[in-house]
Structures are given as C-alpha cells and as structure tokens.
Scaffold this motif. Structure first.
Motif, PDB file in Angstrom:
ATOM      1  N   GLN A 268       3.928  11.432  -3.305  1.00  0.00           N
ATOM      2  CA  GLN A 268       3.277  12.581  -3.959  1.00  0.00           C
ATOM      3  C   GLN A 268       4.209  13.798  -4.004  1.00  0.00           C
ATOM      4  OE1 GLN A 268      -0.617  13.366  -2.305  1.00  0.00           O
ATOM      5  NE2 GLN A 268      -1.247  11.231  -2.469  1.00  0.00           N
ATOM      6  N   ARG A 269       3.734  14.858  -4.686  1.00  0.00           N
ATOM      7  CA  ARG A 269       4.513  16.102  -4.751  1.00  0.00           C
ATOM      8  C   ARG A 269       4.247  16.891  -3.462  1.00  0.00           C
ATOM      9  NH1 ARG A 269       1.723  17.904 -10.216  1.00  0.00           N
ATOM     10  NH2 ARG A 269       0.028  17.219  -8.868  1.00  0.00           N
TER      11      ARG A 269
ATOM     12  N   SER B  76       8.765  10.568   0.063  1.00  0.00           N
ATOM     13  CA  SER B  76       8.560  10.932  -1.342  1.00  0.00           C
ATOM     14  C   SER B  76       9.878  11.425  -1.926  1.00  0.00           C
ATOM     15  CB  SER B  76       7.510  12.052  -1.451  1.00  0.00           C
ATOM     16  OG  SER B  76       7.447  12.536  -2.778  1.00  0.00           O
TER      17      SER B  76
ATOM     18  N   VAL C  78       0.413  10.579   2.001  1.00  0.00           N
ATOM     19  CA  VAL C  78       0.897  11.399   0.868  1.00  0.00           C
ATOM     20  C   VAL C  78       2.210  10.842   0.311  1.00  0.00           C
ATOM     21  CG1 VAL C  78      -0.271  13.478   1.697  1.00  0.00           C
ATOM     22  CG2 VAL C  78       2.087  13.056   2.402  1.00  0.00           C
TER      23      VAL C  78
ATOM     24  N   ASP D   8       0.790  18.316  -4.346  1.00  0.00           N
ATOM     25  CA  ASP D   8      -0.370  17.544  -3.872  1.00  0.00           C
ATOM     26  C   ASP D   8      -0.602  17.795  -2.382  1.00  0.00           C
ATOM     27  OD1 ASP D   8      -0.752  16.045  -6.376  1.00  0.00           O
ATOM     28  OD2 ASP D   8       1.201  15.184  -5.872  1.00  0.00           O
TER      29      ASP D   8
ATOM     30  N   SER E  63      -4.790  18.275   3.244  1.00  0.00           N
ATOM     31  CA  SER E  63      -3.578  18.259   2.416  1.00  0.00           C
ATOM     32  C   SER E  63      -2.540  19.270   2.888  1.00  0.00           C
ATOM     33  CB  SER E  63      -3.933  18.494   0.936  1.00  0.00           C
ATOM     34  OG  SER E  63      -4.841  19.551   0.815  1.00  0.00           O
TER      35      SER E  63
END
Ligand SMILES: Cc1cc2nc3c(=O)[nH]c(=O)nc-3n(C[C@H](O)[C@H](O)[C@H](O)COP(=O)(O)OP(=O)(O)OC[C@H]3O[C@@H](n4cnc5c(N)ncnc54)[C@H](O)[C@@H]3O)c2cc1C
Length: 317
Positions: free
Chosen positions: A145-146, A167, A142, A224, A130
């Motif tokens: 995601q944040r 994102s 990802v 995340d 991550s």
C-alpha cells in the motif's frame, strides 16, 4: 479485596508480561495477586500478530484467556489501578484506587508503557488501525500500500527502510526530523523512497478512512497508512514512589533491570515493555515467565534461610 493476607507476589499490570508471570508463579504454588487497570498498549488494534498459535487474536481476547489460565492455577486477578506503594517491613503495601490495600513479599511491575504520539491532528484517531509504528505488528496488513512515514527523529529513517521491505510506495515526510546526512540520502534514493520536505499539518480522512497527509503549505499526498515513531515511556509511578528512576533511551525512557527483570530496588522486579521498550507480545510474555521464575527462586532461597534459622534456634532450646 482482602487486606490481611500477605501474598507471596503482587503483580501490577495484567498484560502479556504480568499474566505470564502470574501463571508461572501460581503453578509454583505461590500466592499471587494481579492488579490490572485493563489498558494494554495494543488495545486499539484489531489483532495481535506474531503470537505463535494465536496469530491475529484480538488483544483483549488474548488477555482474557490469560486471566482465566492464571485464575485456574489460583492467582487472584483484581480489576483496577494500583495507586501507590510503599515498603512495609520486608515486603510491600500496595494501595488500590477506590480503596483497598494488599501486602506482598515481592513486587512485580508489569505496567507497560505510554506511547506519546506526535501532536499531529488525525494521528490519535487512527492509532493502531492505519497509523502504525511497528512493521512486525501491522506491516503485513499494509503490504503493497501507499505508506507515509512521519519523520520525528533520526529513527524515522530506519522505520522508512523497514516499511520499504513491505511496499515499493513509501514516502518519508521529513516533518520535524533532523536533515538526513549524505549517506542516508543515498540510501533513500537507491531504495526509491520518496522524500517530502515541510511540516505536516494534519492527516486527512473521509468516511472514517485515512486518506492524505496534508502539509502546512497546503500540499496533500494520498496515503493508505502512516507510520509514526512515538516516544515510549515506561509507566513508572510506583517505581518512582519506591525511590527508583527512569533511564533515558533513544526511543524514550525505561526501568533498567537485569536479564530476569530484577531492579536495583530490593524485592522489585519488572517484566515486559516497562523494562524493554521494543518488546512485542511474545517477548513480554517470555519476560514475564522468566521474572516469575526468578522471583520464585528468590523466595525459595529466603524460605530456605528462614527454615535453617528456625531449625537452629529450635536445636538451641
Ligand atoms: C497499536 C499497537 C499494536 C501492537 N500490535 C502488536 C502485535 O500485533 N503483536 C505484538 O507482538 N505486539 C504488538 N504491540 C506491542 C504490544 O502491545 C506489547 O508488546 C505488549 O502490550 C507489552 O505487554 P506488557 O504486559 O508489557 O504491557 P501492556 O500490554 O501494556 O499491559 C500493561 C497493563 O498494566 C496495566 N497497568 C499499568 N499501570 C497500572 C497500575 N498502576 N495499576 C494497575 N494496572 C496498571 C495497564 O492497564 C495494562 O493492562 C502493539 C503495540 C501497539 C501500541
């Protein structure tokens, strides 16, 4: 490991670049030995992406298949580290860690690079999972995601823009990067990228999962994934032993080489991340093929010169 045989080519590094070169050279009936310490750069990741036909394959599985393919054509693959190298006549003498020496007419350095990660607790533990660097390698995983971007250089803004494509929840932590200029601020505002001033103290986690970015002032931000920009430095010990030097680059340092990987040191080629810092797996693999072909052509030219000299000397006697 045999010491008396002189191989056509010694390849140091059995990642995507080195093994691709080994296949190319072995298919040209060159005697090839690959020495590989078995630590490819992407090993921490679960899958290698953007690898056509093998999308998402575990990195070590890809290289194991590459080894088998190289060996199938007669290449020798030796697991271990090449510790030192010196010029020996027209060729090279490579010394292996733990003993053993091999000789080769040409040397291909495909030793990859070292990712120098930012010194922030938590970064190393999640590296390749991550904590990410490359939107093409792991961005899709990802998406939506944040995503936090750890600002360490002016290039961090570029990274924030690239992850913003994936994102709409991207936060740029200015951390140690220089203050953005007016034009950059305008871009960040226009793209709705949040910007947080202050130094990051650590990445927070729970149950083995990355959860937060924690500032020195105690503020915590839920994330995340975190994107970082490591300084990337070619593994060049062997090149330096032969008198070569690294060339500085905004991303780190690399071995300068021509389009087919030839360096300024006669007989020494490079392929992959060692001379091309941003190269991904397929690009490194392609570079290995090109370097292999160029080395073969160089040997073909040398063999032709030698044959002509021999023929002339025989016709004189
Ligand atoms: C976390 C992470 C994830 C990535 N994910 C992707 C992805 O999904 N898709 C993608 O296309 N790219 C990805 N990349 C980039 C990819 O890792 C590189 O493009 C690729 O590894 C470069 O191949 P290479 O052969 O040049 O070097 P490497 O794969 O690093 O191989 C170099 C090899 O040389 C060996 N070596 C070094 N020195 C010596 C020595 N002295 N003696 C013997 N052996 C030596 C090393 O142990 C290693 O096995 C990722 C990178 C990282 C950091």
């Amino acid at each position: 490991m045999k010491t008396e045989q002189t191989h056509d080519v010694a390849i140091i590094g059995g990642g995507a670049a080195g093994l691709s070169a080994a296949v190319t050279l072995a298919r040209s009936l060159r005697s090839v030995v690959v020495v590989d310490a078995g630590e490819p750069r992407n090993a921490p990741s679960a899958g290698a992406h953007n690898v056509l036909g093998r999308e998402g394959i575990p990195p070590l599985e890809l290289l194991a298949a590459g080894r088998r393919e190289a060996e199938q054509y007669g290449a020798e693959v030796h697991s271990g580290r090449a510790e030192s190298v010196r010029r020996c006549g027209d060729g090279f003498e490579v010394h292996l860690a733990g003993g053993g020496t091999l000789h080769a007419r040409r040397l291909l350095l495909a030793t990859g690079l070292i990712d120098e990660l930012p010194d922030v607790p938590g970064v190393r533990g999640f590296w390749g999972e991550s904590v990410l660097h490359c939107p093409y390698c792991h961005g899709w995983e990802v998406r939506g995601q944040r995503i936090g971007v750890l600002g360490t250089s002016p290039l961090s803004v570029h990274q924030a823009l690239l992850f913003r494509q994936l994102s709409d929840d991207v936060t740029l932590f200015l951390h140690t990067m220089p203050e953005p200029d007016d034009e950059t601020w305008e871009q960040l505002f226009a793209l709705d990228i949040q910007v947080v001033n202050g130094t990051v103290q650590r990445l927070g986690s729970g149950n083995g999962v990355l959860q937060t970015v924690v500032l020195e002032d105690g503020h915590e931000f839920e994330v995340d994934a975190v994107a970082v920009g490591p300084r990337v430095v070619a593994r060049a010990d062997l090149y330096e032993q032969l008198g070569g030097a690294l060339t500085e680059h905004p991303m780190g340092a690399f071995i300068e080489a021509g389009p087919m990987g030839r360096t300024e040191i006669p007989g020494v080629w490079t392929a992959g991340n060692v001379n091309d810092l941003p190269a991904m797996v397929s690009v490194s693999s392609g570079a290995g093929v090109m370097a292999g072909a160029a080395i073969n052509a160089d040997l073909v030219a040398e063999d032709a010169r030698t044959a002509v000299e021999l023929r002339r000397s025989l016709s004189r006697t």
